[in-house]
Each structure stands twice: as C-alpha cells, then as structure tokens.
Design an enzyme around this catalytic site. Structure first.
Site, PDB file in Angstrom:
ATOM      1  N   GLY A 163     -38.093  41.091  13.890  1.00  0.00           N
ATOM      2  CA  GLY A 163     -38.776  40.230  14.849  1.00  0.00           C
ATOM      3  C   GLY A 163     -40.279  40.424  14.894  1.00  0.00           C
ATOM      4  CE1 TYR A 201     -50.878  40.930   3.823  1.00  0.00           C
ATOM      5  CE2 TYR A 201     -53.190  41.262   3.232  1.00  0.00           C
ATOM      6  CZ  TYR A 201     -52.201  40.513   3.852  1.00  0.00           C
ATOM      7  OH  TYR A 201     -52.531  39.356   4.505  1.00  0.00           O
ATOM      8  CG  ASN A 289     -33.287  40.508   8.898  1.00  0.00           C
ATOM      9  OD1 ASN A 289     -33.646  41.410   9.640  1.00  0.00           O
ATOM     10  ND2 ASN A 289     -34.132  39.666   8.346  1.00  0.00           N
ATOM     11  NE  ARG A 291     -31.508  40.797  13.162  1.00  0.00           N
ATOM     12  CZ  ARG A 291     -32.366  39.811  12.948  1.00  0.00           C
ATOM     13  NH1 ARG A 291     -31.934  38.560  12.932  1.00  0.00           N
ATOM     14  NH2 ARG A 291     -33.652  40.044  12.740  1.00  0.00           N
TER      15      ARG A 291
END
Length: 435
Positions: A163, A201, A289, A291
C-alpha cells in the site's frame, strides 16, 4: 464447498465478497466495529457481529475476537479480503489451529513470500530478472554501505506489507538516515514490522503487475497484466489492463515466465507479481502480493473470470476448470479509485450505469465516512473493445457519478483521464510529479 464464510474485513471489499458468496449459495457472516454499525456490508450479510471499538486494532485486527466470532457463528472459513489480516501468517495459523480455513495461501508460504527481500532470492532462482537490492538491513550504517554498492538513487522499502507505506526514495547519502527512521516507524506502525531493505531505483519506469491464480493440484494461470503507473505518494489512483506499454510478444513471454515461476515457488491461491518496466523494455521483478489486490476487478472486467469466487473454490480444494489457453485478453478495462478527502455523511449518491460499467462501493445515502479507516470509497471500472472507446466511456461515467456530503477526488480523476499523456498511453511513474 463451504456453507458459511466469515468476512474479516469492511468497506467495498467486504461487500464484494458477500455478493460473490450469495451467488455461490454460501451464507455470510459480517464483523463490524462500532463505527461501522450502519455499514452496507453489515446490512447485506446473513449474520453480523460487533467485534470492538472504532480503531482497527480493537476490531478488524483483533484476531482472537474474529476467530471466536467465526466459531460462534458456525462459519467454516474466513475470507480476509485485502489489508488488515490478509497477509498475516500468524492469523492464518490461528485459523488452522481452530479448524477454520483461511481463504488465502497457507501460512508457511505466506511467511516465506511476504518478506520481499527473501522473496527476491527465491524468484531470482526461477529465472526472472530481479531488481538489484539487499536483504533486510540491520542498521542505517549497514544501509549506507549497501547504498554505496548499489549506487544512488535507491529505494528504501519495508520488508512487510504494501500500500505504499514504508517507502522512501533516497537520492543521496545525506537523506538516508532521516528517511530510514521515518520509513521504519511507518512500517512498524502499519505492519508491526519495521524492517527495511534497499533496491536500485529504476527510472523512468512503469509499474506493471501480473494477476495469477494457482490451485493445489499444480494448475496455474496468468490473467494478463495491469498497468498501475498513475500513483500519488506511492498510492495507486488508476489501473488499466492491458498495459498500453506492453506488446503482444512481451506479454506472452512474461505470462509464460510468471506461470513457470509460480509453479517453482509452490504458491496456491490468488496473487500478483509486480514488475517495473524500464524505457528499454526490460521487466524487473519487485515483489509479490499474496492476497487479493484492490484492483482485481479491472482484470475481472477484461477476462470475465471472477477472482473472488476462484479464491473460495481454490481454498475448498477445487481445481481450476480452465487453462492458460482459455484466458481471453481482448479489449480494454480501466479503473479509477474514488477516495474521500473529508469525513461526513453521504447525502446523495448517484451511480452511473450502462453496459460494462461497474462501481464497487460500500456507499449508500446516509453512509458515514469516518477518519478511522482507508479513504477508498469505491472503484469505478469500465470496459470496451478498444482503449479509445473505454476512455470515452470512463469520462462519461465519471461525470455521471455523484457523491454529495463528502469531498472526493472525482475532479482529479477527470483531469487525469483528460491528460494527453494518459490519453496517448505514454505515462509512467513520474506522471503525478514524482515516483
């Protein structure tokens, strides 16, 4: 198949899961905090139980209370949705200990794959290209030495959670120490784990993620990619599928590699593999992720495959009844996240309609928007055969959507979809003025 499921969540995702269960003939149990007593998911469920005060720690994160409620109600399984307990291996083990099925990956797999630094080592062995980085770092001094090896600028990231929390861009050594303290505190508060790692990055880049499904019988499929490059402060605002930056050969190659990697990782359930796509066309694996994603519905609109129902079926031991060859990735679907910018009472709600227009929300007239939880009010998703038609449909739907009583970001979303960079599909992570 389960006869009753408890939904350990709130808001639009709780409503989404309840609707899927109803279509499958499964009874539902809602849990709610004192602040959500009048919430839509409470009204829609077959049974509902108050489990604590308004703060998430007292209710939606109260593991023992949720387990007790599931046992009291006679539920056989718990669906955690996203956020809250969805990536909590301890909670998944607690479910198993009490004879409940956790609708998600098994706790050992979750623990192994949720640590982003550890996951990268596993993924590197599957053949996917991984962003150069470190394992969990023990101190800011260790981070300084690692950043020097990798080369500035670097990204400082939380090992747990997601998130956009616990993430900082570090342009030079001068910013590292302060950012380290801030990111560690933020990660500890959000996930109960303040450990951090560094990675190179990649700039400029696009955020491209692959939706996957895998069952316990060895079947695995990829449902295409989503472009999530429109972000503000690391929070996604718009997602679309397919990505306008990914061509057909790239897509086929990436899907095949992702499915192979998934099988080698031994993952079971719904999940997402996240990549950065650089300007040279190279995909760099970032994280996984384990989920359901907030943006799962944009993939559902494109493919016609219900991800929530398949989460439930997989948890019940049912094998996938389709293969990769059956997955159709035709047309274009775009999702706008509608967020609150103030608290208050929704005095008027008008939802747009028409073919292939969907608004996943927890709102109704009289709904209370409180300061206790995430600002997401709903997700507006549209689909059409071409991207151009999808954009026209999205503009019309955004103009028709009316939410009065609270401030929202609807005007911002209209500005984004009218921006020439978005219209042309040439945007990247710098679109909103930074990564």
């Amino acid at each position: 198949m389960f006869s009753k499921i408890l939904i350990a969540n709130r808001g639009e995702i709780a409503v989404r899961i309840i609707r899927a269960c109803k279509e499958m003939g499964i009874a539902t149990v809602a849990v709610y905090s004192q602040a959500d007593r009048e919430a839509l998911h409470v009204a829609l469920a077959d049974e509902s139980f108050c489990i604590g005060g308004p703060e998430a720690a007292d209710s939606y994160l109260n593991e023992n209370q949720i387990i007790s409620t599931a046992l009291l109600s006679g539920a056989q399984a718990i669906h955690p949705g996203y956020g809250f307990l969805s990536e909590n291996a301890h909670f998944a083990r607690l479910c198993r200990k009490n004879g409940l099925v956790f609708i998600g990956p098994d706790p050992d797999s979750m623990e192994r794959l949720s640590d982003k630094a550890v996951l990268k080592e596993l993924v590197r062995k599957t053949g996917l290209t991984v962003i150069p980085g470190t394992k969990a770092l023990g101190s800011v001094e260790e981070a300084k030495a690692a950043a020097q090896r990798i080369g500035y600028p670097v990204m400082l990231k939380a090992c747990a959670g997601g998130g956009g929390r616990g993430i900082r861009l570090i342009p030079s050594v001068n910013e590292l120490e302060e950012s380290w303290n801030q990111a560690a505190a933020e990660a500890q508060s959000a996930f109960g784990d303040g450990s951090l790692y560094l990675e190179k990055y990649v700039y400029p880049a696009r955020h491209v993620e692959l939706q996957i499904l895998a069952d316990e019988w060895g079947n695995a499929v990829c449902l295409g990619e989503r472009d999530c490059s429109v972000q503000q402060r690391n929070q996604k605002l718009i997602e679309e599928t397919p990505s306008p930056a990914v061509n057909y050969p790239q897509r086929q190659q990436l899907i095949a590699a992702a499915v192979e990697a998934l099988k080698k990782l031994g993952y079971v359930g719904a999940g997402t593999l996240e990549f950065l796509l650089d300007k040279a066309g190279h995909f760099w694996f970032m994280e996984m992720n384990v989920r359901l994603q907030v943006e799962h519905c944009v993939t559902e609109m494109l493919t016609g495959i219900d991800l929530v129902k398949w989460q439930i079926r997989i948890a019940a031991g049912i094998p996938l009844d389709f293969s990769q060859a059956d997955v159709r990735l035709t047309g274009c679907a775009i999702e706008c996240r509608v967020n609150a910018r103030s608290c208050g009472t929704v005095s008027l709600l008008h939802v747009p309609g028409g073919p292939a227009v969907r608004f996943d929300t927890c709102l109704m007239a009289g709904s209370q928007v409180t300061p206790y939880y995430d600002s997401l009010l709903g997700k507006l998703i549209v689909y059409a055969k071409t991207r151009e038609e999808t954009l026209r449909k999205l503009r019309a739907a955004l103009c028709e959507l009316v939410i009065q009583g609270v401030e929202t970001n609807l005007e911002q979303q209209l500005n984004i979809v009218d921006d020439e960079r978005f219209v042309s599909g040439s945007y990247d992570l710098t679109f909103m003025g930074g990564r």
